[in-house]
Write a protein that holds these residues in place. Sequence first.
Motif, PDB file in Angstrom:
ATOM      1  N   ASP A 131       3.769  -1.256  -7.044  1.00  0.00           N
ATOM      2  CA  ASP A 131       2.414  -1.337  -6.470  1.00  0.00           C
ATOM      3  C   ASP A 131       2.141  -2.660  -5.785  1.00  0.00           C
ATOM      4  O   ASP A 131       1.012  -3.148  -5.799  1.00  0.00           O
ATOM      5  N   LEU A 132       3.145  -3.276  -5.247  1.00  0.00           N
ATOM      6  CA  LEU A 132       2.906  -4.581  -4.637  1.00  0.00           C
ATOM      7  C   LEU A 132       2.582  -4.433  -3.160  1.00  0.00           C
ATOM      8  O   LEU A 132       2.954  -3.467  -2.523  1.00  0.00           O
ATOM      9  N   ASN A 133       1.839  -5.382  -2.640  1.00  0.00           N
ATOM     10  CA  ASN A 133       1.550  -5.423  -1.211  1.00  0.00           C
ATOM     11  C   ASN A 133       2.556  -6.376  -0.603  1.00  0.00           C
ATOM     12  O   ASN A 133       2.399  -7.579  -0.696  1.00  0.00           O
ATOM     13  N   ARG A 178       1.628 -10.375 -14.541  1.00  0.00           N
ATOM     14  CA  ARG A 178       2.320  -9.206 -14.006  1.00  0.00           C
ATOM     15  C   ARG A 178       3.432  -8.772 -14.946  1.00  0.00           C
ATOM     16  O   ARG A 178       3.900  -9.561 -15.760  1.00  0.00           O
TER      17      ARG A 178
HETATM   18  C1  LIG Z   1      -2.873  -4.353  -2.704  1.00  0.00           C
HETATM   19  O1  LIG Z   1      -3.892  -4.208  -1.742  1.00  0.00           O
HETATM   20  C2  LIG Z   1      -4.864  -3.247  -2.085  1.00  0.00           C
HETATM   21  C3  LIG Z   1      -5.819  -3.105  -0.914  1.00  0.00           C
HETATM   22  O2  LIG Z   1      -6.049  -4.347  -0.324  1.00  0.00           O
HETATM   23  C4  LIG Z   1      -5.567  -3.696  -3.367  1.00  0.00           C
HETATM   24  O3  LIG Z   1      -6.538  -2.748  -3.759  1.00  0.00           O
HETATM   25  C5  LIG Z   1      -4.540  -3.841  -4.473  1.00  0.00           C
HETATM   26  O4  LIG Z   1      -5.151  -4.347  -5.646  1.00  0.00           O
HETATM   27  C6  LIG Z   1      -3.425  -4.789  -4.046  1.00  0.00           C
HETATM   28  N1  LIG Z   1      -2.400  -4.789  -5.075  1.00  0.00           N
HETATM   29  C7  LIG Z   1      -1.903  -5.904  -5.578  1.00  0.00           C
HETATM   30  C8  LIG Z   1      -0.885  -5.735  -6.635  1.00  0.00           C
HETATM   31  O5  LIG Z   1      -2.262  -6.996  -5.225  1.00  0.00           O
END
Ligand SMILES: *[C@@H]1O[C@H](CO)[C@@H](O)[C@H](O)[C@H]1NC(C)=O
Length: 436
Positions: A289-291, A282
């Motif tokens: 763009d993090l979840n 990273r």
């Molecule tokens: C966040 O979640 C989305 C959908 O699940 C996925 O496409 C994306 O790659 C994820 N981003 C990260 C940085 O993990």
Amino acid sequence: MLSVAFGIGVLLALAGGTAAKGCNASQQLVSELVQRMEDSVKVNEMPNPSILLALNLVEATWNYTHKWLLQRIKEEAVTRAQKDMTSGKVALYVLSLLSSCKDPRHVQALGKTINLVQVLQQKTDEEVARLVVDGIPKTTLYSVSLDALALCLAGAGGYQVASALLAKQVLSPDSHLSVDTRAVAALAMTCTYGHTDLQDLQELLREALHNVTNGFLDEQEKSGGMIGNIYSMGLALQALESTQEFYALREWNSTQACNMVYSHDYRLPMAIAQVLPPLVGRSYLDAADLNCTTGMSPNPEPSLSPKLGTAGDHRNIEVHYTITNTLQGTPFSYTTTVQVPAGSVLLRVLQAAQEKDPDIFRFQTKQTFWGPMVISIHGLAADLDQRTYWEFLSGGVPLQEGVGTYKPRDGEHIQANFTTYPNYGGTTMEGIKSYL
Ligand SMILES: *[C@@H]1O[C@H](CO)[C@@H](O)[C@H](O)[C@H]1NC(C)=O
Ligand code: B12
Ligand SMILES: *[C@@H]1O[C@H](CO)[C@@H](O)[C@H](O)[C@H]1NC(C)=O
Ligand SMILES: *[C@@H]1O[C@H](CO)[C@@H](O)[C@H](O)[C@H]1NC(C)=O
Ligand SMILES: *[C@@H]1O[C@H](CO)[C@@H](O)[C@H](O)[C@H]1NC(C)=O
Ligand SMILES: *[C@@H]1O[C@H](CO)[C@@H](O)[C@H](O)[C@H]1NC(C)=O
Ligand SMILES: *[C@@H]1O[C@H](CO)[C@@H](O)[C@H](O)[C@H]1NC(C)=O
């Protein structure tokens, strides 16, 4: 033109293919480094946005430390961002909030609300104005790079002109930017490259990115893996991992560079915060763009208490210490020799010299995220506007660590020299006007 080799066709052809290269650190190493960062968080100290950013980028499990850090960062933002922070610090705050999935335009704490992006835009404008007029920014090009990166990731304006100026600086033969600065500039320029439609700006950025990345690869080859020093490796790896299309014609064998990082035992939380993201593939470019996971690990509240330093062994060593100023006012140079316990950090030497002869060796420090910074010796203070500072050297070579970290050897001769940091020249308005 270098850029001819990177026609759109080449870029498109590469876009779908190669997987992210970079370091593939063991889970054990990552956990260990996360732990060290978490342990460094203390209630009585300034919250460090770089730590929150790194914890988020490696997706460390949320716990009390994490939550506390975010809250303190919001509080500092609403109370101090406008008045007491440099542009670069505000940029780090914005990045840390973005990485926590918090909107930096509406930061709420202590009953106050602030638009941190707007504050950053104002401060970046001041940096850019200085850079255009004087050829040097208000603070440093490192900070301007953080500014451009944060504005770009926040989807705000103002980053294009900053990135264009950074590109010009990178390509200027007399700017001599450090690896650290070029790395963060590369992250900012990569973000800008992906968000602009201006053809000539893209061209300029591509050329500058080609220069930075190839410069890093040359240096890695020449130095057996090292790019800059061990403390610039984190940022250099972040840059190389996220700019592959700009050195597409060349293979990056990251093994050597990653091994260099693995072989160093990073202890400074701030150094860990810069090196950890690339160990999991990273970079700061991923901050927006993090979840963000909502779940918190059910850890009990930690004590967050200050820790006591470890005691050194009982043997003493002898260190020679010289302070020199030839730059400002009446020149002076004084040398002393002091005894300190073996394993002591340089700060202990400065303290011993001060105790022995306070009239001559008195000094002051300021706490920073890298540890104590020496801001004044013998009554002569570093000055941001005049770009002066106290540089530390051993055998004529600048130290790569500060006084709170560096441990002198027996018989070593340490010098403190009052000097200036470079006035990055070479900027012209030419080619910049179109993005203003
Ligand atoms: C966040 O979640 C989305 C959908 O699940 C996925 O496409 C994306 O790659 C994820 N981003 C990260 C940085 O993990
Ligand atoms: C710009 C810069 C400087 C400038 C700061 C000027 C300014 N007004 O901004 C100057 C030239 C003064 C400087 C000096 C030194 N620096 Co310096 N610096 C940087 C750099 C490139 C960016 C820092 C920054 O702007 N961050 C962004 C802003 C927003 O965050 P900030 O928290 O406000 O930044 C402050 C601190 O970083 C502090 N600072 C800067 N360098 C250092 C070094 C130490 C040891 C400490 C305690 C604080 C400190 O000054 C900044 C402004 O107030 C970093 C690179 C990096 N990877 O981080 C190296 C870096 C932090 N510096 C480093 C070093 C080694 C030094 C020196 C010890 C060099 C020397 N031989 O004398 C001296 C400090 C000596 C002293 N008096 O105590 C190392 C630290 C490594 C370590 N393990 O501690 C780094 C990581 C560079 C590297 N890769 O080697 N530095
Ligand atoms: C990274 O390392 C893990 C185990 O250490 C391995 O399973 C995985 O395949 C590696 N991934 C890459 C891309 O090398
Ligand atoms: C926070 O969680 C990590 C696991 O991600 C754990 O190692 C650490 O000890 C926890 N810290 C505290 C203060 O509970
Ligand atoms: C990058 O630009 C600088 C300044 O013009 C130049 O000295 C250097 O050789 C260039 N490096 C590469 C790899 O193109
Ligand atoms: C990469 O470098 C390492 C160490 O220098 C070497 O052992 C390895 O064979 C190289 N890999 C490739 C694909 O060139
Ligand atoms: C000390 O600083 C002065 C003033 O900038 C400079 O001319 C001199 O070369 C420096 N000495 C060393 C050993 O770096």
